[in-house]
Write an enzyme that holds these catalytic residues in place. Structure first.
Site, short mmCIF file in Angstrom:
data_model
loop_
_atom_site.label_atom_id
_atom_site.label_comp_id
_atom_site.label_asym_id
_atom_site.label_seq_id
_atom_site.Cartn_x
_atom_site.Cartn_y
_atom_site.Cartn_z
N ASN A 178 -8.24 5.68 10.66
CA ASN A 178 -7.94 5.60 12.10
C ASN A 178 -8.16 6.98 12.72
O ASN A 178 -7.38 7.90 12.47
CB ASN A 178 -6.50 5.13 12.28
CG ASN A 178 -6.12 4.94 13.75
OD1 ASN A 178 -6.82 5.39 14.64
ND2 ASN A 178 -5.00 4.28 13.97
N HIS A 238 -11.11 -0.66 18.17
CA HIS A 238 -10.46 0.53 17.65
C HIS A 238 -10.15 0.26 16.18
O HIS A 238 -9.66 -0.81 15.82
CB HIS A 238 -9.17 0.80 18.43
CG HIS A 238 -8.26 1.77 17.75
ND1 HIS A 238 -8.70 2.99 17.31
CD2 HIS A 238 -6.95 1.67 17.39
CE1 HIS A 238 -7.69 3.62 16.73
NE2 HIS A 238 -6.63 2.83 16.77
N CYS A 255 -4.69 6.01 21.05
CA CYS A 255 -5.82 5.28 20.45
C CYS A 255 -6.63 4.49 21.49
O CYS A 255 -7.76 4.09 21.22
CB CYS A 255 -5.33 4.33 19.36
SG CYS A 255 -4.49 5.20 18.03
N1 ACO Z 1 1.97 3.60 -0.30
C1 ACO Z 1 2.83 2.82 -0.98
N2 ACO Z 1 3.84 2.16 -0.42
C2 ACO Z 1 4.02 2.32 0.91
C3 ACO Z 1 3.19 3.13 1.69
C4 ACO Z 1 2.14 3.80 1.03
N3 ACO Z 1 1.25 4.58 1.68
N4 ACO Z 1 3.60 3.08 2.95
C5 ACO Z 1 4.66 2.25 3.01
N5 ACO Z 1 4.91 1.79 1.76
C6 ACO Z 1 5.98 0.88 1.33
C7 ACO Z 1 7.17 0.90 2.24
O1 ACO Z 1 8.04 1.97 1.87
C8 ACO Z 1 7.75 -0.46 2.00
O2 ACO Z 1 8.49 -0.40 0.79
P1 ACO Z 1 9.87 -1.21 0.62
O3 ACO Z 1 9.50 -2.65 0.78
O4 ACO Z 1 10.30 -0.82 -0.77
O5 ACO Z 1 10.77 -0.71 1.71
C9 ACO Z 1 6.56 -1.35 1.76
O6 ACO Z 1 5.48 -0.45 1.43
C10 ACO Z 1 6.17 -2.22 2.93
O7 ACO Z 1 6.17 -1.42 4.12
P2 ACO Z 1 5.73 -2.02 5.49
O8 ACO Z 1 5.78 -0.93 6.52
O9 ACO Z 1 6.50 -3.27 5.79
O10 ACO Z 1 4.22 -2.43 5.18
P3 ACO Z 1 3.17 -3.20 6.06
O11 ACO Z 1 2.63 -4.34 5.32
O12 ACO Z 1 3.67 -3.43 7.46
O13 ACO Z 1 1.98 -2.16 6.15
C11 ACO Z 1 1.08 -0.58 7.69
C12 ACO Z 1 2.20 -0.89 6.71
C13 ACO Z 1 -0.21 -0.46 6.92
C14 ACO Z 1 1.39 0.75 8.37
C15 ACO Z 1 0.96 -1.69 8.75
O14 ACO Z 1 2.20 -2.00 9.28
C16 ACO Z 1 0.03 -1.33 9.85
O15 ACO Z 1 -1.15 -1.10 9.66
N6 ACO Z 1 0.51 -1.30 11.08
C17 ACO Z 1 -0.30 -0.95 12.21
C18 ACO Z 1 -0.03 0.42 12.53
C19 ACO Z 1 -1.23 1.21 12.91
O16 ACO Z 1 -2.33 0.99 12.48
N7 ACO Z 1 -0.98 2.19 13.73
C20 ACO Z 1 -1.96 3.10 14.14
C21 ACO Z 1 -1.77 3.51 15.53
S1 ACO Z 1 -1.73 2.14 16.59
C22 ACO Z 1 -3.16 1.50 16.42
O17 ACO Z 1 -4.07 2.24 16.20
C23 ACO Z 1 -3.34 0.07 16.54
#
Ligand code: ACO
Length: 324
Positions: free
Chosen positions: A281, A251, A114
């Site tokens: 993304n 980004h 990214c």
């Molecule tokens: N729909 C419904 N529920 C979901 C989904 C979905 N698509 N995805 C995960 N969940 C659930 C999980 O299973 C979890 O359930 P549980 O509590 O029963 O175990 C719950 O939601 C919470 O999961 P988390 O991973 O803790 O959720 P979080 O609030 O961290 O959000 C996310 C997840 C959106 C991926 C976030 O962590 C994020 O955006 N991180 C940055 C990652 C990123 O953008 N990476 C891209 C590449 S790097 C970059 O570009 C910066």
């Protein structure tokens, strides 16, 4: 006097097919509400069957060349940032070189996930300032839809396909308001974190392409800190303060990351360009795509200062400060 790297033109391209959150929720256990709340994403674009990263990058390049009032004949270097090349080799850059009908110059890819566009721009700037190139076509192009595990709801909802391009040149754009171009760039990486965001395949290890894997919440935490720090360092290198910058084009990974960084650096909401809701993304393509949107709709004008910033797998991160 050292040569400058002026921003001559910017362009972008998105494939025709839109995939909404509601459509995704028909095939994977998620909901429009969850995706919007956690990421700000409402839809993403998906490349058609047979439409490759080079096709997206080529179309973005044509638009950038048009806005720069240039053609492939004027370009002497193409740098493509991508993690989803058409082939293991040759590079997507050489494929685009051929599509542009170029039989001269050099072309290569860079791989910094990214952060790829920041890395590529940083290289283009160095090549121009060291007088090794005069007109560089910098492209960020991706078909992330091809490396997603469409059964993994924690990753497949986050990404989309697209491309953006920029022409960086030793010759200024003909507009008296146009700025001095690339003022400063900053790139960093830390390979210790590779298990938090990676693709589980490759030619040398598994002989397969693999699928994207991520520990989202840990990536989030690192991203907010490194993005903020890299912008401060990039501006400080040219004695600029964050409050002196007109626009921030990050980004586009997650609206919550954008907001957390903005809060940390005390940025005004209207200064941060956000397209994550519509593009999702698009990895290395996301910055030039967002930049093109804000230039095309008239928000970013010649003479404005712009901070670009990115964070991605590796981890890699960085920033670039421009006077457009
Ligand atoms: N729909 C419904 N529920 C979901 C989904 C979905 N698509 N995805 C995960 N969940 C659930 C999980 O299973 C979890 O359930 P549980 O509590 O029963 O175990 C719950 O939601 C919470 O999961 P988390 O991973 O803790 O959720 P979080 O609030 O961290 O959000 C996310 C997840 C959106 C991926 C976030 O962590 C994020 O955006 N991180 C940055 C990652 C990123 O953008 N990476 C891209 C590449 S790097 C970059 O570009 C910066």
């Amino acid at each position: 006097m050292t040569q400058k790297s002026f921003i001559r033109g910017v362009g972008s391209y998105l494939p025709a097919r839109v995939l909404t959150n509601a459509q995704l929720a028909e095939t994977v256990d998620t909901s429009d509400e969850w995706i919007r709340e956690r990421t700000g994403i409402t839809q993403r674009y998906i490349a058609a069957e047979g439409q490759n990263t080079s096709d997206l990058g080529y179309k973005a390049a044509l638009k950038a060349l048009d806005t720069a009032k240039m053609s492939g004949d004027d370009i002497d270097l193409i740098i493509v940032a991508t993690s989803t090349p058409d082939l293991t080799f040759p590079s997507t850059a050489t494929i685009i070189q051929e599509l542009l009908g170029m039989e001269h110059g050099a072309a290569f890819d860079v791989q910094a996930v990214c952060s790829g566009f920041i890395y590529a721009l940083s290289l283009a700037d160095a090549m121009i300032k060291s007088e090794k190139a005069s007109n560089v076509l910098v492209i960020g192009a991706e078909t992330f839809s091809r490396i997603l595990d469409w059964n993994d709801r924690s990753t497949c909802v986050l990404f989309g396909d697209g491309a953006g391009a920029m022409i960086v040149s030793s010759t200024p754009y003909e507009d008296e308001k146009a700025g001095d171009g690339v003022l400063s760039t900053f790139i960093r990486s830390d390979g210790r974190h590779k298990d938090l965001l990676y693709v589980d395949g490759g030619p040398s290890s598994t002989r397969t392409v693999g699928k994207l894997r991520m520990v989202g919440n840990q990536v989030f935490r690192h991203a907010v800190k490194e993005l903020s720090d890299s912008m401060v360092q990039c501006a400080a290198a040219v004695d600029m303060a964050i409050e002196d910058i007109d626009w921030f084009v990050p980004h586009q990974a997650n609206q919550r990351i954008l907001e957390a960084v903005a809060k940390r650096l005390d940025l005004r909401r209207g200064q941060v360009v956000s397209t994550v809701a519509y593009h999702a993304n698009t990895s290395a393509a996301s910055i030039p795509l967002a930049l093109d949107v804000a230039i095309s709709d008239g928000r970013i004008k010649r003479g404005h200062t712009i901070m670009l910033e990115a964070f991605g797998g590796g981890f890699t991160w960085g920033a670039a400060l421009l006077a457009y």
